[in-house]
Scaffold this motif. Sequence first.
Motif, PDB file in Angstrom:
ATOM      1  N   LEU A 134      -0.472   7.459  -8.661  1.00 49.39           N
ATOM      2  CA  LEU A 134       0.417   6.374  -8.246  1.00 49.39           C
ATOM      3  C   LEU A 134       0.192   5.120  -9.087  1.00 49.39           C
ATOM      4  N   GLU A 135      -1.062   4.816  -9.376  1.00 51.87           N
ATOM      5  CA  GLU A 135      -1.359   3.648 -10.205  1.00 51.87           C
ATOM      6  C   GLU A 135      -0.747   3.790 -11.599  1.00 51.87           C
ATOM      7  N   VAL A 136      -0.828   5.001 -12.146  1.00 46.29           N
ATOM      8  CA  VAL A 136      -0.288   5.237 -13.488  1.00 46.29           C
ATOM      9  C   VAL A 136       1.237   5.154 -13.484  1.00 46.29           C
ATOM     10  N   ILE A 137       1.866   5.815 -12.523  1.00 44.22           N
ATOM     11  CA  ILE A 137       3.331   5.863 -12.500  1.00 44.22           C
ATOM     12  C   ILE A 137       3.926   4.506 -12.134  1.00 44.22           C
ATOM     13  N   ALA A 138       3.350   3.862 -11.119  1.00 44.43           N
ATOM     14  CA  ALA A 138       3.894   2.579 -10.665  1.00 44.43           C
ATOM     15  C   ALA A 138       3.501   1.426 -11.582  1.00 44.43           C
ATOM     16  N   GLY A 139       2.355   1.564 -12.246  1.00 48.47           N
ATOM     17  CA  GLY A 139       1.924   0.524 -13.176  1.00 48.47           C
ATOM     18  C   GLY A 139       1.129  -0.600 -12.541  1.00 48.47           C
ATOM     19  N   PHE A 140       0.620  -0.390 -11.333  1.00 46.21           N
ATOM     20  CA  PHE A 140      -0.224  -1.399 -10.684  1.00 46.21           C
ATOM     21  C   PHE A 140      -1.107  -0.689  -9.667  1.00 46.21           C
ATOM     22  N   ASP A 141      -1.986  -1.446  -9.005  1.00 44.50           N
ATOM     23  CA  ASP A 141      -2.847  -0.839  -7.990  1.00 44.50           C
ATOM     24  C   ASP A 141      -2.990  -1.766  -6.796  1.00 44.50           C
ATOM     25  N   PHE A 142      -3.601  -1.220  -5.743  1.00 48.78           N
ATOM     26  CA  PHE A 142      -3.866  -1.985  -4.522  1.00 48.78           C
ATOM     27  C   PHE A 142      -5.371  -2.105  -4.277  1.00 48.78           C
ATOM     28  N   LYS A 143      -6.161  -2.123  -5.334  1.00 48.98           N
ATOM     29  CA  LYS A 143      -7.613  -2.084  -5.184  1.00 48.98           C
ATOM     30  C   LYS A 143      -8.212  -3.386  -4.666  1.00 48.98           C
ATOM     31  N   GLU A 144      -7.673  -4.504  -5.093  1.00 47.98           N
ATOM     32  CA  GLU A 144      -8.319  -5.784  -4.804  1.00 47.98           C
ATOM     33  C   GLU A 144      -8.436  -6.034  -3.297  1.00 47.98           C
ATOM     34  N   GLY A 145      -9.677  -6.172  -2.844  1.00 46.59           N
ATOM     35  CA  GLY A 145      -9.935  -6.500  -1.450  1.00 46.59           C
ATOM     36  C   GLY A 145      -9.667  -5.375  -0.473  1.00 46.59           C
ATOM     37  N   ARG A 146      -9.472  -4.149  -0.958  1.00 47.92           N
ATOM     38  CA  ARG A 146      -9.153  -3.034  -0.059  1.00 47.92           C
ATOM     39  C   ARG A 146     -10.112  -1.873  -0.275  1.00 47.92           C
ATOM     40  N   ASP A 147     -10.538  -1.255   0.829  1.00 47.69           N
ATOM     41  CA  ASP A 147     -11.285  -0.013   0.718  1.00 47.69           C
ATOM     42  C   ASP A 147     -10.281   1.132   0.575  1.00 47.69           C
ATOM     43  N   LEU A 148     -10.785   2.360   0.530  1.00 45.10           N
ATOM     44  CA  LEU A 148      -9.912   3.507   0.280  1.00 45.10           C
ATOM     45  C   LEU A 148      -8.822   3.633   1.339  1.00 45.10           C
ATOM     46  N   GLU A 149      -9.194   3.499   2.601  1.00 47.89           N
ATOM     47  CA  GLU A 149      -8.209   3.656   3.668  1.00 47.89           C
ATOM     48  C   GLU A 149      -7.131   2.581   3.592  1.00 47.89           C
ATOM     49  N   ALA A 150      -7.532   1.371   3.254  1.00 49.54           N
ATOM     50  CA  ALA A 150      -6.552   0.285   3.135  1.00 49.54           C
ATOM     51  C   ALA A 150      -5.633   0.512   1.938  1.00 49.54           C
ATOM     52  N   GLN A 151      -6.188   1.048   0.857  1.00 45.72           N
ATOM     53  CA  GLN A 151      -5.350   1.369  -0.302  1.00 45.72           C
ATOM     54  C   GLN A 151      -4.328   2.439   0.052  1.00 45.72           C
ATOM     55  N   LYS A 152      -4.767   3.455   0.764  1.00 47.14           N
ATOM     56  CA  LYS A 152      -3.850   4.523   1.167  1.00 47.14           C
ATOM     57  C   LYS A 152      -2.714   3.970   2.019  1.00 47.14           C
ATOM     58  N   GLU A 153      -3.054   3.095   2.941  1.00 46.30           N
ATOM     59  CA  GLU A 153      -2.028   2.519   3.811  1.00 46.30           C
ATOM     60  C   GLU A 153      -1.061   1.642   3.007  1.00 46.30           C
ATOM     61  N   ALA A 154      -1.597   0.885   2.048  1.00 44.31           N
ATOM     62  CA  ALA A 154      -0.740   0.043   1.210  1.00 44.31           C
ATOM     63  C   ALA A 154       0.212   0.898   0.377  1.00 44.31           C
TER      64      ALA A 154
END
Length: 232
Positions: free
Chosen positions: A201-221
């Motif tokens: 998803l990070e590669v295709i979308a071109g961004f990530d949700f890592k900042e300030g989020r653990d794995l579960e929070a990233q999945k939800e985002a």
Amino acid sequence: MNWLLLCGFLWAGAQEDLDIAANPNVSEELRMAAFNRLVQIGATDLNVIRDTALSGEEELRKRWVSIRILGKVGGAPAREILPPLSVDPDPAIRAASLSALGDLGSSDFVDIIQVRLKDEAIIVRAAAAEALGKIKDPQAIPSLSKALQASDARYRGASLWVRRHYVDALRDIGSSDAYPALLRSLYDDDPSVVQATIVALEVIAGFDFKEGRDLEAQKEAWRRWLQSQLSE
């Protein structure tokens, strides 16, 4: 290794180079040097490579190397020789031919390759997924999505390692058409599939949700973002 022996390797002919490239007891550096020389030779003379790839009597390692060289050389001979090898009785040969077809990078071979996502040998399925990722044709996405959810991608209920290769192929294709499949795999029971999904998803979308989020929070985002994309 003494200098005279090294010089002998460097000046070896096609058959000698094939022996070196297929020899697991030779250093990786020398094997790759021999492989690259064979690719250069194959650009003008494929006789040794073609005959070895097609011979059922040759040592398996030599056939594998020859098939991979065909994929690097490309051209009409490779396009003719490689497809029939994708149904060879030996799974190592099938896998090598699929990898070589992927190296050709042509959408002409997507149908031949995606059939092997159902191969009885896991290494062949993985090679098929990798090849589809190299070709990057979105028409392969439905087959990869189906393979990811197939019952034969599990053993006694446990996820097989090949499933993350399907996700990696979706990543390499790089199309938003993969979003429905990735939304499903985002909450997979296999942690390696989930991690591969987030990377895809990070590669295709071109961004990530890592900042300030653990794995579960990233999945939800990602879930919320994907649902918004798919509802448009």
